[in-house]
Scaffold this motif. Structure first.
Motif, PDB file in Angstrom:
ATOM      1  N   SER A  23      16.298  65.873  26.913  1.00 61.32           N
ATOM      2  CA  SER A  23      15.223  65.682  25.938  1.00 61.32           C
ATOM      3  C   SER A  23      13.843  65.731  26.580  1.00 61.32           C
ATOM      4  O   SER A  23      12.861  66.045  25.922  1.00 61.32           O
ATOM      5  CB  SER A  23      15.396  64.362  25.193  1.00 61.32           C
ATOM      6  OG  SER A  23      15.343  63.285  26.092  1.00 61.32           O
ATOM      7  N   ALA A  24      13.743  65.424  27.877  1.00 66.20           N
ATOM      8  CA  ALA A  24      12.421  65.404  28.519  1.00 66.20           C
ATOM      9  C   ALA A  24      12.293  66.407  29.665  1.00 66.20           C
ATOM     10  O   ALA A  24      11.254  67.040  29.836  1.00 66.20           O
ATOM     11  CB  ALA A  24      12.110  64.001  29.032  1.00 66.20           C
ATOM     12  N   VAL A  25      13.359  66.556  30.459  1.00 66.27           N
ATOM     13  CA  VAL A  25      13.242  67.389  31.671  1.00 66.27           C
ATOM     14  C   VAL A  25      13.462  68.876  31.366  1.00 66.27           C
ATOM     15  O   VAL A  25      12.632  69.721  31.704  1.00 66.27           O
ATOM     16  CB  VAL A  25      14.237  66.912  32.763  1.00 66.27           C
ATOM     17  CG1 VAL A  25      14.096  67.761  34.022  1.00 66.27           C
ATOM     18  CG2 VAL A  25      13.976  65.437  33.094  1.00 66.27           C
ATOM     19  N   THR A  26      14.581  69.191  30.682  1.00 67.67           N
ATOM     20  CA  THR A  26      14.909  70.599  30.403  1.00 67.67           C
ATOM     21  C   THR A  26      13.805  71.348  29.642  1.00 67.67           C
ATOM     22  O   THR A  26      13.461  72.466  30.018  1.00 67.67           O
ATOM     23  CB  THR A  26      16.261  70.698  29.651  1.00 67.67           C
ATOM     24  OG1 THR A  26      17.231  69.966  30.399  1.00 67.67           O
ATOM     25  CG2 THR A  26      16.727  72.118  29.516  1.00 67.67           C
ATOM     26  N   PRO A  27      13.207  70.750  28.563  1.00 67.79           N
ATOM     27  CA  PRO A  27      12.153  71.491  27.858  1.00 67.79           C
ATOM     28  C   PRO A  27      10.971  71.860  28.756  1.00 67.79           C
ATOM     29  O   PRO A  27      10.294  72.859  28.514  1.00 67.79           O
ATOM     30  CB  PRO A  27      11.705  70.522  26.752  1.00 67.79           C
ATOM     31  CG  PRO A  27      12.889  69.652  26.519  1.00 67.79           C
ATOM     32  CD  PRO A  27      13.522  69.484  27.858  1.00 67.79           C
ATOM     33  N   ALA A  28      10.724  71.060  29.796  1.00 64.92           N
ATOM     34  CA  ALA A  28       9.623  71.384  30.713  1.00 64.92           C
ATOM     35  C   ALA A  28      10.029  72.500  31.680  1.00 64.92           C
ATOM     36  O   ALA A  28       9.201  73.292  32.129  1.00 64.92           O
ATOM     37  CB  ALA A  28       9.209  70.140  31.493  1.00 64.92           C
ATOM     38  N   LEU A  62       5.396  65.645  32.767  1.00 67.43           N
ATOM     39  CA  LEU A  62       6.478  66.506  32.278  1.00 67.43           C
ATOM     40  C   LEU A  62       6.218  66.946  30.842  1.00 67.43           C
ATOM     41  O   LEU A  62       6.412  68.107  30.482  1.00 67.43           O
ATOM     42  CB  LEU A  62       7.808  65.738  32.302  1.00 67.43           C
ATOM     43  CG  LEU A  62       8.717  65.924  33.498  1.00 67.43           C
ATOM     44  CD1 LEU A  62       9.980  65.093  33.314  1.00 67.43           C
ATOM     45  CD2 LEU A  62       9.107  67.390  33.684  1.00 67.43           C
ATOM     46  N   TYR A  63       5.769  65.995  30.011  1.00 69.02           N
ATOM     47  CA  TYR A  63       5.524  66.282  28.600  1.00 69.02           C
ATOM     48  C   TYR A  63       4.378  67.290  28.450  1.00 69.02           C
ATOM     49  O   TYR A  63       4.478  68.249  27.670  1.00 69.02           O
ATOM     50  CB  TYR A  63       5.203  64.981  27.861  1.00 69.02           C
ATOM     51  CG  TYR A  63       4.973  65.154  26.379  1.00 69.02           C
ATOM     52  CD1 TYR A  63       5.945  65.760  25.578  1.00 69.02           C
ATOM     53  CD2 TYR A  63       3.797  64.719  25.772  1.00 69.02           C
ATOM     54  CE1 TYR A  63       5.741  65.928  24.219  1.00 69.02           C
ATOM     55  CE2 TYR A  63       3.589  64.880  24.406  1.00 69.02           C
ATOM     56  CZ  TYR A  63       4.564  65.488  23.633  1.00 69.02           C
ATOM     57  OH  TYR A  63       4.369  65.655  22.286  1.00 69.02           O
ATOM     58  N   LEU A  64       3.315  67.096  29.228  1.00 71.08           N
ATOM     59  CA  LEU A  64       2.189  68.037  29.173  1.00 71.08           C
ATOM     60  C   LEU A  64       2.631  69.427  29.643  1.00 71.08           C
ATOM     61  O   LEU A  64       2.225  70.442  29.079  1.00 71.08           O
ATOM     62  CB  LEU A  64       1.021  67.525  30.026  1.00 71.08           C
ATOM     63  CG  LEU A  64       0.350  66.252  29.505  1.00 71.08           C
ATOM     64  CD1 LEU A  64      -0.700  65.746  30.496  1.00 71.08           C
ATOM     65  CD2 LEU A  64      -0.294  66.473  28.133  1.00 71.08           C
ATOM     66  N   PHE A 117       8.872  70.736  19.796  1.00 71.33           N
ATOM     67  CA  PHE A 117       9.184  69.705  18.793  1.00 71.33           C
ATOM     68  C   PHE A 117      10.170  68.681  19.348  1.00 71.33           C
ATOM     69  O   PHE A 117      10.056  67.482  19.120  1.00 71.33           O
ATOM     70  CB  PHE A 117       9.777  70.327  17.518  1.00 71.33           C
ATOM     71  CG  PHE A 117       8.880  71.309  16.828  1.00 71.33           C
ATOM     72  CD1 PHE A 117       7.502  71.093  16.774  1.00 71.33           C
ATOM     73  CD2 PHE A 117       9.384  72.457  16.240  1.00 71.33           C
ATOM     74  CE1 PHE A 117       6.664  72.004  16.136  1.00 71.33           C
ATOM     75  CE2 PHE A 117       8.554  73.372  15.599  1.00 71.33           C
ATOM     76  CZ  PHE A 117       7.187  73.142  15.548  1.00 71.33           C
ATOM     77  N   TYR A 118      11.166  69.199  20.079  1.00 71.19           N
ATOM     78  CA  TYR A 118      12.272  68.361  20.554  1.00 71.19           C
ATOM     79  C   TYR A 118      11.783  67.244  21.458  1.00 71.19           C
ATOM     80  O   TYR A 118      12.146  66.082  21.287  1.00 71.19           O
ATOM     81  CB  TYR A 118      13.255  69.277  21.303  1.00 71.19           C
ATOM     82  CG  TYR A 118      14.604  68.676  21.585  1.00 71.19           C
ATOM     83  CD1 TYR A 118      15.276  67.929  20.620  1.00 71.19           C
ATOM     84  CD2 TYR A 118      15.235  68.887  22.811  1.00 71.19           C
ATOM     85  CE1 TYR A 118      16.532  67.413  20.876  1.00 71.19           C
ATOM     86  CE2 TYR A 118      16.494  68.376  23.067  1.00 71.19           C
ATOM     87  CZ  TYR A 118      17.137  67.640  22.103  1.00 71.19           C
ATOM     88  OH  TYR A 118      18.380  67.122  22.348  1.00 71.19           O
ATOM     89  N   THR A 172      20.883  79.755  33.334  1.00 71.47           N
ATOM     90  CA  THR A 172      20.341  78.500  33.889  1.00 71.47           C
ATOM     91  C   THR A 172      19.965  77.541  32.768  1.00 71.47           C
ATOM     92  O   THR A 172      20.262  76.351  32.811  1.00 71.47           O
ATOM     93  CB  THR A 172      19.091  78.794  34.762  1.00 71.47           C
ATOM     94  OG1 THR A 172      19.397  79.890  35.620  1.00 71.47           O
ATOM     95  CG2 THR A 172      18.701  77.599  35.590  1.00 71.47           C
ATOM     96  N   VAL A 173      19.279  78.094  31.741  1.00 72.66           N
ATOM     97  CA  VAL A 173      18.868  77.271  30.597  1.00 72.66           C
ATOM     98  C   VAL A 173      20.092  76.696  29.880  1.00 72.66           C
ATOM     99  O   VAL A 173      20.125  75.516  29.516  1.00 72.66           O
ATOM    100  CB  VAL A 173      17.998  78.111  29.621  1.00 72.66           C
ATOM    101  CG1 VAL A 173      17.797  77.403  28.302  1.00 72.66           C
ATOM    102  CG2 VAL A 173      16.647  78.417  30.263  1.00 72.66           C
ATOM    103  N   VAL A 174      21.117  77.534  29.701  1.00 75.02           N
ATOM    104  CA  VAL A 174      22.358  77.079  29.057  1.00 75.02           C
ATOM    105  C   VAL A 174      22.973  75.925  29.848  1.00 75.02           C
ATOM    106  O   VAL A 174      23.356  74.895  29.294  1.00 75.02           O
ATOM    107  CB  VAL A 174      23.377  78.246  28.922  1.00 75.02           C
ATOM    108  CG1 VAL A 174      24.761  77.736  28.574  1.00 75.02           C
ATOM    109  CG2 VAL A 174      22.902  79.235  27.861  1.00 75.02           C
TER     110      VAL A 174
END
Length: 310
Positions: free
Chosen positions: A280-285, A34-36, A72-73, A247-249
């Motif tokens: 913090s981990a899923v949404t940014p991906a 997910l991070y990658l 960054f987040y 969706t992002v919101v």
């Protein structure tokens, strides 16, 4: 005096997500991927927005900001969490803990405010297209982005300064995968009423303020599409540019509202951890995927940039 007899805590232990040995490697692999994906997806969007002159518009300027924020987040929390999966409980110094808390709230609240700026941009583009170029000038865009980043910074500063004033003398185990305010307040030996009040008032208003701007913007856009846009095709085209943003919101705000708006009683730890993980981990991906899959312009620009690189 009783306070002086007890030793001050100089470092904390992050207990992470799970103690179950069997799950550690599964979680490590999942969150590493997910991070990658977050780093790759968001970097691609930033590069495409900068290099493709057709995307030098307010909408993509904000999208570029959002992608930088997401990189960054997730970097604030995920790498530390990954080392936790590999090596067990993670020690973190008091200074490191405050830095993590500061950047998490700085970037998170910046994103909350930036999403409101993006909603305003969509509202102007769809409902006032004739005035759009006059209102959304490069200067306005810079001001909106600057206001988002500086609001986030001030908000985080309030919390990190207030938390640094507390004394910690007993337990040093944080039931979380990073240093968040609530778990830290639970460990403090000094009085935390003011901190708790600030968390409830300031953080709630940082979350709810932009949210109360976003909801009417979209209600207005949707009613405008149904009543003013005659052709089905035109309606669908305009709606699809908003759908990705909506969706992002939703992915960002629903978990954040769940975590920070009810007055914070300290004891929902497990739920808080799971919910925080989401944004913090899923949404940014997911954000880059949502924007590229639904957006023809980004897809075209992406193909063009790739061809140039190859």
């Amino acid at each position: 005096l009783a306070m002086l007899n007890q030793s001050e805590v100089s470092e904390f232990l992050l207990l992470g997500l799970t103690n179950m040995q069997g799950l550690q490697h599964f979680f490590f692999t999942s969150f590493l991927l997910l991070y990658l994906a977050t780093l790759l997806g968001n970097s691609v969007i930033v590069i495409v927005v900068i290099s493709e002159s057709r995307l030098h518009t307010p909408m993509y300027f904000f999208l570029g900001n959002l992608s930088c924020l997401d990189i960054f987040y997730s970097t604030v929390t995920v790498p530390k969490m990954l080392t936790g999966f590999l090596f067990g409980h993670q020690p973190i110094s008091f200074g490191g803990c405050l830095a993590q808390l500061h950047f998490f709230h700085f970037l998170g609240s910046t994103e909350a405010v930036l999403l409101a700026g993006m909603a305003y941009d969509r509202y102007m583009a769809i409902c006032n297209p004739l005035h759009y170029a006059l209102v959304m000038t490069p200067r306005t865009c810079l001001l909106l982005a600057g206001a988002s980043w500086s609001t986030g910074f001030v908000h985080a500063m309030v919390h990190s300064v207030m938390t640094s004033q507390l004394s910690f003398c007993g337990h040093n185990q944080i039931q979380h995968f990073f240093c968040d305010i609530k778990p830290l307040l639970n460990l403090a030996c000094s009085r935390t009423r003011l901190n708790m009040a600030l968390l409830n008032v300031v953080t709630t208003s940082i979350v709810l303020g932009p949210f109360t701007l976003i909801v009417p913007s979209y209600l207005y856009i949707i009613s405008f599409l149904f009543y003013k846009v005659q052709s089905q095709e035109g309606r669908w085209k305009l709606f699809s540019t908003c759908a990705s943003h909506l969706t992002v919101v939703a992915l960002f705000y629903i978990p954040v509202l769940f975590n920070y708006t009810p007055p914070s009683s300290g004891n929902r730890t497990q739920k808080d951890v799971q919910v925080t993980l989401m944004y913090s981990a899923v949404t940014p991906a997911l954000n880059p995927l949502i924007y590229t899959l639904r957006n023809q312009e980004v897809k075209t620009a992406l193909k063009k940039t790739l061809r140039r690189k190859l």
